[in-house]
Design a protein around this motif. Structure first.
Motif, PDB file in Angstrom:
ATOM      1  N   ASN A 104       0.827  -1.195   0.000  1.00 58.81           N
ATOM      2  CA  ASN A 104       0.000   0.000   0.000  1.00 58.81           C
ATOM      3  C   ASN A 104       0.867   1.253   0.000  1.00 58.81           C
ATOM      4  O   ASN A 104       1.650   1.467   0.932  1.00 58.81           O
ATOM      5  CB  ASN A 104      -0.896  -0.014   1.244  1.00 58.81           C
ATOM      6  N   GLY A 158      -0.140   4.276   0.426  1.00 58.34           N
ATOM      7  CA  GLY A 158      -0.732   5.323   1.245  1.00 58.34           C
ATOM      8  C   GLY A 158       0.143   5.807   2.392  1.00 58.34           C
ATOM      9  O   GLY A 158       0.341   7.023   2.553  1.00 58.34           O
ATOM     10  N   ASP A 197      -1.183   4.419  -8.949  1.00 56.23           N
ATOM     11  CA  ASP A 197      -1.596   4.840  -7.610  1.00 56.23           C
ATOM     12  C   ASP A 197      -1.886   6.338  -7.485  1.00 56.23           C
ATOM     13  O   ASP A 197      -1.955   6.867  -6.381  1.00 56.23           O
ATOM     14  CB  ASP A 197      -0.536   4.436  -6.574  1.00 56.23           C
ATOM     15  N   ILE A 228      -4.784   7.452  -5.155  1.00 56.53           N
ATOM     16  CA  ILE A 228      -4.445   7.383  -3.725  1.00 56.53           C
ATOM     17  C   ILE A 228      -3.608   8.593  -3.342  1.00 56.53           C
ATOM     18  O   ILE A 228      -3.828   9.227  -2.301  1.00 56.53           O
ATOM     19  CB  ILE A 228      -3.684   6.080  -3.410  1.00 56.53           C
ATOM     20  N   MET A 249      -4.068  11.794  -0.611  1.00 57.45           N
ATOM     21  CA  MET A 249      -3.082  12.082   0.432  1.00 57.45           C
ATOM     22  C   MET A 249      -2.444  13.460   0.276  1.00 57.45           C
ATOM     23  O   MET A 249      -1.516  13.792   0.993  1.00 57.45           O
ATOM     24  CB  MET A 249      -1.987  11.013   0.407  1.00 57.45           C
TER      25      MET A 249
END
Length: 219
Positions: free
Chosen positions: A170, A172, A197, A200, A204
């Motif tokens: 991940n 993140g 990604d 994501i 963020m």
């Protein structure tokens, strides 16, 4: 799908990710990564309205971008690959943004060339966010000190931070860490997120995402 259709799709996905994150429309900038593609493959993307591009290598960029920038003067070209000090002069001459400042030697070379050429591309510090030995970048724990060194000792204006998280797992938490480091440095620009990604990353706080294969196809 054509390259123009893929570009439209990526733009729509960026807009949807901004909405999902409750962000202002247009707050995440698309950097179309054109590395390994020749000028003829890039021109349709320019014709479709894209103006910000990313390249990995100085020498490859020199072979195609002077002509493309002459044709379309409002192009903004980002260096997103590792920079060797012997290419600093060429990088300052060609690129509008250099995202891979990752060590003192490079920072000094860029400072000298920017003074000599009276040209000042925007600079990002690259952080090796996953501390992977095969990747370039300053270690996370050294980021604040390094940004301070660039500012105070070399009088460089640092625009933001950039990272490439580990390919597995991940991304993140790595994006969150980069955002935290940027906040500690007093920086507001985050270059993070790629084809797999970027949504994501926008969630963020990414202010620019570097998307290649989702637009140009696989190399």
């Amino acid at each position: 799908m054509t390259v123009e259709e893929r570009l439209v799709e990526v733009r729509h996905r960026i807009e949807a990710a901004e909405r999902e994150a409750g962000r202002t429309p247009g707050s995440a900038t698309l950097v179309a990564v054109s590395k390994t593609f020749d000028a003829d493959a890039i021109r349709p993307v320019i014709a479709a309205g894209q103006r910000i591009f990313g390249e990995n290598r100085v020498q490859e960029s020199q072979a195609k971008w002077p002509e493309l920038k002459a044709e379309t003067p409002d192009i903004e070209l980002h260096l997103i690959g590792p920079l060797q000090s012997n290419k600093a002069a060429d990088a300052v001459a060609l690129f509008d943004v250099i995202e891979t400042v990752d060590r003192e030697k490079i920072a000094r070379s860029l400072a000298e060339e920017m003074t000599r050429q009276a040209r000042h591309p925007k600079l990002y510090v690259q952080v090796n966010i996953g501390m992977e030995p095969q990747k370039a970048g300053i270690e996370p724990k050294q980021t604040v000190t390094f940004v301070d060194f660039c500012r105070r000792e070399l009088e460089l204006e640092i625009e933001g931070l950039m990272c490439i998280p580990p390919a597995e797992g991940n991304p993140g938490p790595y994006f969150a860490l980069l955002a935290k480091l940027a906040d500690e440095c007093g920086l507001h620009r985050l270059s993070m997120g790629m084809s797999g990604d970027f949504e994501i990353a926008i969630g963020m706080g990414a202010t620019s995402v570097r998307v290649g294969s989702a637009i140009f196809g696989h190399r």
